[in-house]
Design a protein around this motif. Structure first.
Motif: not given
Length: 704
Positions: A521-526, A620-635
C-alpha cells in the motif's frame, strides 16, 4: 272637439304601463327600481371579471417566477456540475453523481451569483462578501476540469469544504504509519496541517512523502492549489474528507504583504476511467525526473549497516560485513555506512576512535569492488564543533525574532537545524559533503530526516515559508548533485529529483502499521503521488527493540525467520532491494533463498523496471502499479492491496501472512501464465488457496 296631437306622436300608439312596471320619465329614462335591478344583475359579472383578472395576473407572476427559476437553475449549472448554496455535485454523462463537495464553513447567497461564459461566480455568502467562482475547462474530449475558489474578503477564521466518499475508492494523499489501499476513513479527525512529518515517531501524523492530490475509482481527481494553507481531516461517520484553509492556530503563514484571509482553491477533473484521468493529472501537474538513477542500484542490492549494527558500527565491523557479502556470493550496488561514523552529530569526518584508518578502509573496500555511501542529516548538535561555526555564520533556522538560532529535539539529541532557504547554509552543507566525497571517494549519501515536523513550533527562515513543507522541498534539492545513488526519505513537489525515495523505517512485524503488509500500500501510494524510484526499506525491517516479531532460537534481536523470508521475496519484485540484517544471520536455507531471489531480481525484474524507469521521464506513470491500472471496470481490482503489477504485464502476489504456504489470488481479465507454466485464459479469475511454498512468490505474466 278633439285636441290635435303633434305629428310625431300621431305615428305611434301609446301603450299603457303594465301594473308593477316602473314608469318611464320623459318617455326613455328608467325608474330607480329599474336601475337597482340592473345593478344587482351585473354584480356577479364584475366579480367574475375581477377574479379572472386576478387569476391571469397570478398565472403571469407564476410564469415569471418559473422562468426566473429556470434561468437561475441554468445559471447555477455548468456542463456536468450543479451548484447550490450548500455545495456542488458533478455527474457523469449517464446522470449519476460521481463527486460531491459540501460547503461546511458557510453557504452561498445565490442571488449574488452570475454566469459569464465558462465562469460561474458569487459575491456573497451568509457571512458577508467573498470571491467565489467555478470555472469550467474542457481540456480534451475525455477530460473536464473545474477550477474552484472560495476566498474570504473579510477576517474569517477558516474555509472548509467536505468531499464525500460517494461509494467509490480513494487513493493518494500521503505516506502514513498505518497504510491502507484504498484509503480507509477511520474515526473522526479534525483538520490537521497537511505537512511532512516523521510518522515513525508520530504515528498519527502525515508522512514524509505527501502531495495534495487524491484519485477516485469514479474517474475523478482533485488537486489542492499550492497557495492554500491546507489542513486535512476526515469523518468515518459522514464518509468525507475535510479540506480546510486557515491561518489561525496553524504553521501556515500568509505571504508577505498579503492579508490573512483564508482561501480554499482546487481543481477537480473528471475522465473516462481512473487510469486515464490519473495519467492526465500526472502529466499536467507533477514534475518529472530528468534522468534515471544508477542502473546498478536497480540491479543489485544496497547493503546498509543500520539494522545490523545501529550506532555501534566500526571500521572493523564494516570491513567484516563487506567480506561476508563476498564470501556468501552476493552482489552489491553499494555499501551504506549509516549512523554513527562521526564523533558528534553535525560533523563531516570520521570518528578516529571507531575508524582509526578511514582512508585505508575505503581503499580496501575499493579494491574489493565496493562503493560506499554515507548517512547524512540536517542537524548540528549543540556539542558539535560545527555548532558554533553555524551560529557565527547564521546558518540555522531561527526563533521568530530572527536573532537567535532555534534549538530542536530529534532522535539523536538537541541542536540546530540548517536553514536550507539560506544560500550560505546550502553552500556550507554541500561543500562539506563534497569534501567527504573527495577525501574518501564516497559515491553518494543517504539523506535522512527533512520532515517539517522537526522545525520548531515557531520559527523564522531567511526566505519566509508560507507553506512549511517547502522546507522539505529545499532539503531534497541538496541530493541533486549526488542523485545517481542518493537516497531520500522525504518528498514534497520533489518528483523531478532523480534519486531513490525510501519509505520510512519499517518495524519487523507482519501487520499494516509499518509492517510487511504496509509495504505494497505504501509503495502504491507514493507511486500515485509521482515518486517512482522507490526503495522499500530494509529486508526484514529495522529490528528495533519491542517492535520485532519473532526471534531465532531465542535471538530476539533478529526478526522472525519466516517474516524475513517473505519480506525478502516481496523486495525482489520492487524497483530496488536493500539488505541490512544479512541472510547468513539465520541459516543456509535462508542464504539459498536470498541468492535465488537476488538472482531473480537481476534477471527478471530489473530489466523490466529499467525499461519502465526510462518511460517515467516522459510520462510519470508508475513502475509499480495497482491491479485497476489494467482493469478499470473491475470492482474487485480496486480493493486488492496484496498484489501489484510491474508495468502492465507482470503481476505479483506475495505471501504476507504468517504460517501460510498458500494464498488467494485474483487475476484480472486476460490471458495469464503463472511462474509454474500454468495458463489461465478466462478471466477475471479467483484462485483460492493457490499453493506457494516458503521459497516461492506467485507471479504471473500477461500473455499477449
Amino acid at each position: 272637439m278633439p285636441t290635435s296631437m303633434p305629428p310625431i306622436f300621431s305615428m305611434y300608439e301609446i301603450v299603457p304601463v303594465a301594473p308593477g312596471e316602473p314608469q318611464m320619465s320623459g318617455g326613455m329614462r328608467s325608474s330607480p327600481l329599474r336601475r337597482k335591478k340592473l345593478a344587482n344583475e351585473g354584480r356577479p359579472l364584475v366579480l367574475a371579471g375581477l377574479l379572472g383578472c386576478a387569476l391571469v395576473l397570478a398565472a403571469v407572476v407564476a410564469w415569471c417566477y418559473y422562468s426566473a427559476s429556470l434561468r437561475k437553475a441554468q445559471l447555477l449549472k455548468t456542463e456536468l456540475l450543479d451548484l447550490n448554496k450548500d455545495g456542488f455535485v458533478i455527474r457523469n454523462h449517464a446522470g449519476a453523481v460521481i463527486f460531491t463537495m459540501t460547503f461546511r464553513s458557510g453557504t452561498l447567497d445565490l442571488d449574488s451569483c452570475s454566469k459569464e461564459k465558462s465562469i460561474l461566480s458569487c459575491t456573497n455568502s451568509d457571512s458577508g462578501k467573498l470571491n467565489f467562482f467555478i470555472q469550467t475547462v474542457q481540456l480534451k474530449d475525455t477530460v473536464m476540469c473545474y477550477r474552484v475558489r472560495w476566498e474570504e474578503l473579510q477576517d474569517k477564521r477558516l474555509v472548509e469544504h467536505a468531499m464525500a466518499h460517494n461509494d467509490s475508492h480513494w487513493y493518494g494523499g500521503a505516506e502514513m504509519a498505518t497504510q491502507y489501499w484504498p484509503i480507509r476513513f477511520q474515526g473522526e479527525e479534525d483538520p490537521l496541517p497537511f505537512i511532512t512529518s516523521d510518522v515513525y515517531s508520530n504515528r498519527n501524523a502525515f508522512g514524509g512523502i505527501l502531495e495534495r492530490y487524491w484519485l477516485s475509482s469514479n474517474a475523478t481527481a482533485i488537486k489542492i492549489n499550492d497557495s492554500v494553507p491546507f489542513h486535512l481531516g476526515w469523518s468515518e461517520k459522514d464518509r468525507t474528507l475535510r479540506f480546510q484553509a486557515r491561518y489561525q492556530d496553524s504553521p501556515f503563514k500568509p505571504a508577505e504583504g498579503q492579508q490573512a484571509f483564508p482561501e480554499l482553491s482546487y481543481r477537480v477533473c473528471v475522465g473516462s476511467d481512473v487510469t486515464s484521468i490519473h495519467k492526465y493529472m500526472v502529466r499536467r501537474y507533477f514534475p518529472k525526473p530528468i534522468k534515471v538513477p544508477s542502473t546498478e542500484v536497480f540491479k543489485h542490492p544496497v547493503w546498509s549497516t543500520w539494522a545490523l549494527h545501529k550506532t555501534s558500527v566500526t571500521q572493523e565491523k564494516l570491513l567484516s560485513y563487506a567480506s561476508d557479502i563476498i564470501n556468501y556470493g552476493f552482489t552489491c550496488s553499494h555499501l551504506e555506512l549509516d549512523d554513527r561514523y562521526t564523533a558528534d552529530y553535525g560533523e563531516f569526518d570520521f570518528d578516529p576512535q571507531k575508524f582509526p584508518n578511514a582512508s585505508g578502509m575505503f581503499e580496501k573496500l575499493r579494491e574489493d569492488g565496493f562503493q560506499v555511501s554515507l548517512w547524512t542529516h540536517p542537524f548540528i548538535n549543540y556539542d558539535s564543533i560545527n555548532f558554533g561555526v553555524a551560529v557565527e555564520k547564521g546558518l540555522f533556522v531561527r526563533e521568530p525574532s530572527g536573532e537567535l538560532p532555534a534549538l530542536v529535539r530529534w532522535w539523536n539529541g538537541i541542536g540546530g537545524i540548517l536553514d536550507f532557504t539560506n544560500p550560505d547554509a546550502r553552500d556550507w552543507y554541500s561543500s562539506n559533503l563534497r569534501m567527504l566525497k573527495t577525501n574518501y571517494d564516497v559515491t553518494s549519501f543517504k539523506f535522512d530526516a527533512g520532515e517539517t515536523s522537526y522545525l520548531p513550533h515557531q520559527f523564522s527562515t531567511l526566505v519566509p515559508l508560507s507553506d512549511p513543507s517547502t522546507f522539505t522541498r529545499r532539503y531534497t534539492e541538496m541530493a541533486i548533485p549526488f542523485s545517481e545513488r542518493a537516497e531520500l526519505r522525504v518528498g514534497y513537489q520533489s518528483q523531478n529529483i532523480s534519486c531513490f525515495f525510501r519509505i520510512i523505517d519499517r518495524d519487523s512485524v507482519w501487520g499494516y502499521e509499518l509492517g510487511l503488509k504496509s509495504i505494497i500500500p505504501t509503495v502504491l501510494t507514493i507511486s500515485i503521488l509521482g515518486y517512482q524510484f522507490v526503495l522499500p526499506d530494509m529486508i526484514g525491517g529495522n529490528a528495533y527493540p519491542n517492535r520485532t516479531t519473532g526471534g531465532l532460537d531465542g535471538k530476539h534481536d533478529l526478526p522472525d525467520r519466516e517474516l524475513y523470508i517473505r519480506w525478502l521475496e516481496l523486495s525482489a519484485f520492487m524497483p530496488a532491494m536493500q539488505f541490512s540484517i544479512p541472510p547468513w544471520a539465520y541459516d543456509d536455507e535462508v542464504v539459498r533463498i536470498a541468492q535465488k531471489f537476488t538472482a531473480l531480481h537481476e534477471a527478471l525484474v530489473a530489466p523490466r523496471v529499467l525499461e519502465l524507469a526510462g518511460e517515467v521521464l516522459d510520462t510519470g506513470d508508475p513502475i509499480i502499479r495497482p491491479l485497476w491500472w489494467i482493469a478499470t471496470d473491475d470492482e474487485a481490482a480496486y480493493k486488492i492491496d496484496s498484489q501489484f503489477l510491474i508495468g502492465d504485464d507482470l503481476m505479483v502476489a506475495p505471501v504476507l501472512e504468517p504460517g501460510k504456504q498458500e494464498r488467494d489470488i485474483y487475476l484480472p481479465a486476460g490471458r495469464w501464465r503463472s511462474y509454474k507454466g500454468e495458463h489461465f485464459d478466462k478471466g477475471p479469475i479467483h484462485l483460492t488457496d493457490y499453493p506457494v511454498d516458503l521459497d516461492e512468490v506467485a507471479f504471473f505474466t500477461w500473455v499477449h
